[in-house]
Enzyme design. Structure first.
Site: not given
Ligand code: NAD
Length: 332
Positions: A232, A234, A263, A295
């Site tokens: 969920t 990217r 997408e 999405h």
């Molecule tokens: P966030 O920044 O709070 O958390 C991301 C986490 O990933 C952080 O703890 C970071 O340290 C970790 N990270 C970075 N690089 C990494 C790696 N190589 N391996 C493992 N972990 C790693 O972000 P979030 O708010 O939790 O969102 C996560 C992702 O969800 C976003 O980047 C966005 O792409 C996606 N998202 C999707 C939707 C949707 O509608 N499907 C909505 C919002 C966000």
């Protein structure tokens, strides 16, 4: 201040208009996407607002700079679609909505897991056609299953809490350890251990050069037979060709996607009367054990209200020559 709001659907208009009480913020809604072909529409706007599939590459930023656009307000958390260095270089400030509702995406993540597991997408259609057979609908208890969470930021933590409630054993991988997740009894392990032990793998890390195609032929080979993969985050985190091969060999028993590599050509639009040209997507759609949503993880009333309020607050701050360190990615 006039703001061009790109990729605006009826629901964006509804929530943004509902919360816009500032007479100085004049929102002009543009249904189309922003990219190098449509960037010319930004002339006469001091700020623009964009969503996940708008393209803010270096050449688009260059055009925005020439048209004297001063601010880009992202209506999302992820910013992989933006050339952040180009924005800094051209002096265009950028804001986003970092945590509009992690719970919305976490709940959708678990909904995908359980729909695939209990085959609700199949059961729904069967019962509608008076087919009350249970053949092929056998699921498993989530309790005591080992779930691997890659990325334990806001959404990863919210997902961990729900899965903890189900009684799952949680393995996590992230560069930064979350005390909140560890307090649930989750263990941080290497990526290799997570791949080899988890029965369900759920992706919650951002898309960047390091994480692009994190799920590929090599990493799928390290996984357990019959693994469930949920994405969920990217689309680019998964090499789609490799998961199609993994599904065909039955190594992957379930795949739940709310995002897809290509997408931007498909999602958020009604293409039901068109001939879809993306053969990879069409192949994916044919598997009975693949569930794809377009999405919509973020799409709850609470999250939409928060997105609208934060975006409007960011735009108002820009107009006043101010910024907020929590929501501004580029402060000028
Ligand atoms: P966030 O920044 O709070 O958390 C991301 C986490 O990933 C952080 O703890 C970071 O340290 C970790 N990270 C970075 N690089 C990494 C790696 N190589 N391996 C493992 N972990 C790693 O972000 P979030 O708010 O939790 O969102 C996560 C992702 O969800 C976003 O980047 C966005 O792409 C996606 N998202 C999707 C939707 C949707 O509608 N499907 C909505 C919002 C966000």
């Amino acid at each position: 201040m006039k703001i061009a709001v790109f990729s605006s659907k009826s629901y964006d208009k509804k929530f943004l208009n509902q919360f816009n009480h500032d007479p100085d913020l004049e929102l002009v809604f543009i249904e189309g996407k922003l990219d190098s072909h449509t960037a010319g529409l930004c002339r006469d706007y001091e700020a623009i607002s964009v969503f996940v599939n708008d393209v803010l590459s270096g050449d688009v930023i260059e055009q925005l700079h020439e048209m004297q656009v001063g601010h880009i307000a992202l209506r999302c958390a992820g910013f992989n679609n933006l050339d952040i260095d180009a924005a800094k270089q051209k002096g265009i400030s950028v804001s986003r909505v970092p945590d509009y509702s992690p719970v919305a995406v976490a709940e959708h993540t678990v909904a995908l897991m359980q729909t695939l597991n209990r085959k609700l997408h199949k059961a729904y259609n069967r019962v509608k056609e008076a087919n009350f057979s249970l053949e092929g609908l056998l699921g498993f208890n989530l309790q005591q299953k080992t779930v691997g969470l890659i990325g334990t930021g806001r959404i990863g933590i919210a997902t961990a809490k729900i899965l903890h409630g189900y009684g799952c054993e949680l393995l996590c991988y992230d560069k930064f350890h979350s005390a909140e997740v560890e307090a649930l009894g989750a263990r941080y392990v290497s990526l290799e251990s997570l791949f080899s032990q988890a029965e369900i793998i759920s992706l919650h890390c951002p898309l960047n050069e390091e994480t692009r195609h994190l799920i590929n032929a090599d990493t799928i080979a390290q996984m357990r037979e019959g693994v469930m993969i949920i994405n969920t985050s990217r689309g680019g985190l998964i090499d789609t060709q490799a998961v199609v091969a993994g599904l065909k060999s039955k190594k992957i028993a379930h795949l739940g996607l709310d995002v897809y590599e290509m997408e931007s050509e498909l999602f958020f639009e009604d293409k039901s009367l068109e001939i879809i040209q993306d053969d990879l997507f069409q192949r994916l759609s044919t598997f009975p054990n693949v569930l794809i949503t377009a999405h919509q993880g973020f799409f709850t009333q609470e999250a939409m209200a928060n997105i609208a309020q934060t975006t409007l607050a960011n735009l108002a701050l820009f107009r006043q020559g101010q910024s907020n360190p929590n929501t501004f990615l580029v402060q000028i």
